[in-house]
Design an enzyme around this catalytic site. Structure first.
Site, PDB file in Angstrom:
ATOM      1  N   ASN A  69     -13.394  -0.278  -7.482  1.00  0.00           N
ATOM      2  CA  ASN A  69     -14.439   0.703  -7.166  1.00  0.00           C
ATOM      3  C   ASN A  69     -15.081   1.338  -8.402  1.00  0.00           C
ATOM      4  OD1 ASN A  69     -13.741   0.276  -4.484  1.00  0.00           O
ATOM      5  ND2 ASN A  69     -12.372   2.039  -4.404  1.00  0.00           N
ATOM      6  N   SER A  87     -11.214  -1.124  -0.968  1.00  0.00           N
ATOM      7  CA  SER A  87      -9.952  -1.088  -0.216  1.00  0.00           C
ATOM      8  C   SER A  87     -10.179  -1.295   1.265  1.00  0.00           C
ATOM      9  CB  SER A  87      -9.250   0.257  -0.427  1.00  0.00           C
ATOM     10  OG  SER A  87      -8.666   0.342  -1.694  1.00  0.00           O
ATOM     11  N   ASP A 113       0.842  -1.200   0.000  1.00  0.00           N
ATOM     12  CA  ASP A 113       0.000   0.000   0.000  1.00  0.00           C
ATOM     13  C   ASP A 113       0.878   1.252   0.000  1.00  0.00           C
ATOM     14  OD1 ASP A 113      -2.360   1.796   0.750  1.00  0.00           O
ATOM     15  OD2 ASP A 113      -3.291  -0.174   0.900  1.00  0.00           O
TER      16      ASP A 113
END
Length: 554
Positions: free
Chosen positions: A301, A364, A179
């Protein structure tokens, strides 16, 4: 997606049934049926549902919200509790005596709730016992606003304001977060963040987070306040920069870094990231899984088919859809057959680099819920392969709760993440190793060619397994089918269990509110496999007919 048993359309979840003990001695098979009243199929029997033996040990309902599988058995003054312990240990039943307190006339027993009635009904306990009460966890009355955790440990809404990992904290597992870095000095994570791979190489340490995304994700996985696996160690691999973006090469190298670490540790990768389709990244994920790393990824998304994006489309990854607090698929969440499971992903509260918390939404945020539970699963079952972790997460998930699966999203697996500490119902080890012996059964009618037909009788709340005292031995891939017909007006349910890694795991279930059930399960293994059918009464008593076939008969 046909890479492991998780790709087969298994309708599996933790089931609440009454206990079945099969005792095999001197070649004689005896099936023992314990009768309880199950008040809800998804949550299992409550303590108050057991009938108290009379006279003798009384079962007391506990008032704590979080229940363990530890039971305090308190005896009358003068009782030799050591003698009680010896008798209970010699009973060869699925319970453990974990502590004896002679000064206070107490024995601590560990077992499933469904076995407490049987323990209390033993001759010694009935004569000498006073009461048995569940050992519960007490805490302040302050409710949690971390709804994602709360949703993970209960089957149904409304939320109760509690989260309990059931004695597991993921402390034996590493979770590698690929990340934006992780703020190692955040109070929720301090002391449990280590440096991983630096795929950005802009001079910033991987244990700092200039963007915030990675710290939020890590808090959901492992935070002492915000996390599911509150004892796991986070390894920060920084593959996204301060603007939240990174390179394909940097992400691939980070995956390789984890995959090539020395063996001996159970590892999970969380990738709350995505982009276009990338064969390179898909292959990197597959390589890591092949080396024993469980990989959890966000579905994306864009409100599109997750099969269009990487690494979400990679079959060996566990791909996570986002759900809101009303169990609806988030409007932004990707969907489709390349996804595996849904988890909380809207308005998720977790850690922020500057300290304290912040709220974020996205797949996420859903992915780290699954990664955290994966760490708990690996702590409970350290020999599990990534495929078995995926199977477990899917088989214990809560089915048919997720709304918003219409139109293009209709093919999305309707499974919501669930965690409860494993019990004998989900991890029971049989009293003997499966053999190839042909099971005996009582045929009640002339079966169709290739079909086995058996009959039985169930009391209200009872259950029984077939083949009685044996196992269905399957030696080739193909369908296993079963049909159950019970007395009209009853609600009998049907379950199929598979022997995996030395324990029984739920493979398929059928739970309609009627007396008729059917199962079709695809055995994908070419090696010898063992299965058991279980017939259980949710409500009502009566007779039933069970017919089943295996691939050799189909």
């Amino acid at each position: 997606r046909e890479t492991s048993a998780k790709m087969v359309n298994k309708k599996a979840a933790i089931i609440a049934t009454s206990a079945v003990a099969v005792l095999i001695a001197a070649g004689v098979v005896l099936a023992v049926i314990f009768t309880v009243v199950i008040t809800d199929k998804s949550t299992g029997p409550e303590v108050s549902s057991f009938a108290a033996p009379n006279p003798g040990m009384k079962l007391m309902a506990s008032s704590g919200n979080i229940r363990s599988n530890n039971w305090l058995m308190t005896y009358r003054a003068g009782v030799d509790v050591e003698a009680v312990r010896r008798e209970m240990e010699n009973a060869n039943m699925p319970w453990n005596i974990t502590r004896v307190d002679a000064a206070n006339n107490q024995v601590m027993m560990q077992c499933e709730p469904k076995m407490v009635s049987a323990a209390a009904a033993m001759k010694t306990n009935a004569l000498l016992g006073a009461y048995v009460e569940q050992d519960v966890v007490w805490k302040t009355n302050a409710p949690t606003n971390i709804w994602g955790l709360d949703r993970t440990d209960q089957r149904n809404l409304p939320l109760n304001g509690d989260y309990s990992p059931g004695g597991y904290d993921g402390s034996t597992v590493e979770v590698h977060v690929l990340d934006t870095g992780v703020q190692a000095d955040h109070s929720d994570l301090i002391g449990r963040v280590q440096a991983g791979y630096d795929g950005v190489q802009d001079g910033r340490p991987v244990t700092q987070d200039c963007q915030g995304h990675g710290t939020h994700v890590s808090g959901t996985i492992a935070g002492t306040t915000y996390g599911l696996a509150k004892g796991t160690t986070i390894f920060a691999s920084r593959v996204l920069g301060c603007d939240g973006s990174g390179s394909t090469l940097g992400i691939g190298n980070a995956i390789d870094y984890v995959a090539n670490l020395p063996a001996g540790k159970k590892r999970v990768i969380n990738m709350s990231l995505g982009g276009g389709a990338s064969q390179y990244l898909d292959q990197k994920v597959a390589n890591a899984v092949a080396k024993g790393v469980t990989v959890v990824v966000a579905a994306g998304n864009e409100n599109q088919d997750a099969c269009n994006v990487s690494p979400a489309r990679e079959p060996t990854a566990i791909t996570v859809v986002a759900a809101d607090r009303t169990d609806q698929r988030a409007s932004f969440s990707n969907y489709g057959t390349c996804t595996d499971i849904a988890a909380s992903g809207v308005d998720i509260v977790s850690a922020r680099p500057a300290g304290g918390s912040t709220t974020m939404s996205g797949t996420s945020m859903a992915s780290p819920h699954v990664a955290g539970v994966a760490a708990l699963v690996l702590q409970a079952f350290p020999d599990f392969t990534p495929a078995q972790v995926a199977d477990y997460l899917i088989s214990t998930s809560t089915p048919n709760k997720l709304g918003g699966l219409t139109g293009a999203a209709a093919a999305t697996p309707n499974r919501l993440l669930f965690w409860a500490a494993p019990t004998a119902a989900t991890t029971a080890t049989p009293t003997s190793t499966p053999t190839s012996d042909t099971p005996t059964s009582e045929a009640t009618s002339t079966p169709a060619p290739g079909e086995t037909t058996e009959t039985g009788t169930l009391p209200n709340g009872g259950s029984i397994q077939y083949p009685i005292g044996g196992y269905l031995t399957v030696t080739q891939p193909g369908p296993i089918t079963a049909q159950l017909t019970g007395t009209p007006g009853t609600d009998f349910d049907l379950y199929l269990w598979r022997y995996v890694n030395g324990q029984w795991a739920l493979a398929e279930r059928s739970e309609t509110p009627t007396s008729k059930e059917s199962i079709t399960y695809q055995n994908v293994e070419a090696t010898t496999q063992y299965y058991i059918f279980q017939v259980a009464s949710f409500t009502g008593a009566g007779t039933f007919d069970l017919s089943y076939t295996d691939p050799a008969q189909a």
